[in-house]
Design an enzyme around this catalytic site. Sequence first.
Site, PDB file in Angstrom:
ATOM      1  CD  GLU A   1      -2.987  -0.745  -0.120  1.00 22.34           C
ATOM      2  OE1 GLU A   1      -3.082   0.401  -0.582  1.00 22.34           O
ATOM      3  OE2 GLU A   1      -3.563  -1.721  -0.620  1.00 22.34           O
ATOM      4  CE1 TYR A  53      -7.194   3.145  -0.708  1.00 20.19           C
ATOM      5  CE2 TYR A  53      -4.821   3.264  -0.285  1.00 20.19           C
ATOM      6  CZ  TYR A  53      -5.895   2.701  -0.950  1.00 20.19           C
ATOM      7  OH  TYR A  53      -5.682   1.680  -1.838  1.00 20.19           O
ATOM      8  CG  ASP A  68      -8.339   5.166  -3.807  1.00 20.16           C
ATOM      9  OD1 ASP A  68      -9.543   5.049  -4.143  1.00 20.16           O
ATOM     10  OD2 ASP A  68      -7.435   4.471  -4.295  1.00 20.16           O
TER      11      ASP A  68
END
Length: 351
Positions: free
Chosen positions: A39, A122, A140
């Site tokens: 991520e 997020y 997002d």
Amino acid sequence: MQKSPLHPFSATIMAWYAEHQRELPWRQTQDPYAIWLSEIILQQTRVAQGLPYFERLITAFPTVRDLAEAPEASLLRLWQGLGYYSRARNLQKAAQMVMRDFSGVFPQSYDEIIRLPGVGPYTAAAIASFAFDEAKAVVDGNVYRVLSRVFAVETDIASSAARGVFTSLAQSLIPMQDPATFNQAIMEFGALQCTPSPDCSDCPLRVSCAAFSEHRVAELPIKSKKTKVKEIEMDYLVIEQNGQLLVRERTEKGIWKGMWEFYLIEDACDWLPFQRQALKSPPVHLLSHRKIHCDAWYVQVPDNFELEIPEGYGWMSPSDFESKGKPVLLLNLITDNLDCPILQDISPTYL
Ligand code: SF4
């Protein structure tokens, strides 16, 4: 857990996802460390570009302890080419925090994960849902786009209200029984189907999509604020003497802290009375708020000349310099000028 009925939107995108998802290594695991690493890499990077970096980093640092204890230089070297180096530094700070504050065990809830440096709402929602099945919706740019179109949300996505509006909408759609798949599905749907210029003809949401039925696909999401871009000039001298290069590590605060570079021209360079050979300029380099123009020259200083070395700089062999982390701008400068022999010696071994 008792199953609640799926919202038709959620059911549709999850069915679409089952058929269209890309096979990505971080989707085959529930290891929070691997998910977190992926991520962070993907925060400002496309999947295709990020994939080899993920493989290299997870191989070099297979556990959070390995990452916490790694020399910063070796992490930055592996990160080289991805840009936004503060992400790499925060990654290591967060790994150290996991070792120190969580006894080496990756935190397991959204509220704890979000305390890690470099982790925003997020990323925390992605890790908490993918690794621990916590029903936290990810929001997002892709999610903004999908939701604003399907539900005709007119909130300006650049406004401060946007995150709250889209998070509560996404949160009302996420199924308690399978939050991870919903989050993966909505992100993948935004990345592959509901793209900035989508092909709506084969979209499974066409019948229920407000933007499609109202012919407003190109209009949504609404984004008003334009980021002001500052233009910057950065000119370099590639100075060689006795087969060594004059280079430095950037120590000043900023996104390139810890990166290595050639002599950066800040004044007239009167101290260097030798002829310069112009190098090809790398393409204009775009950062989120900056546009960097770069010109560069090559100077060979005679072996016996006693050069007064500017503060902060030192001589380094091409092979040592090759092994240092450098900004993408410099990598482009090097690879665009491989007809200059010394630059050939420091061309990146991978990119
Ligand atoms: S119909 Fe078009 S705009 Fe609507 S969700 Fe599908 S791809 Fe996106």
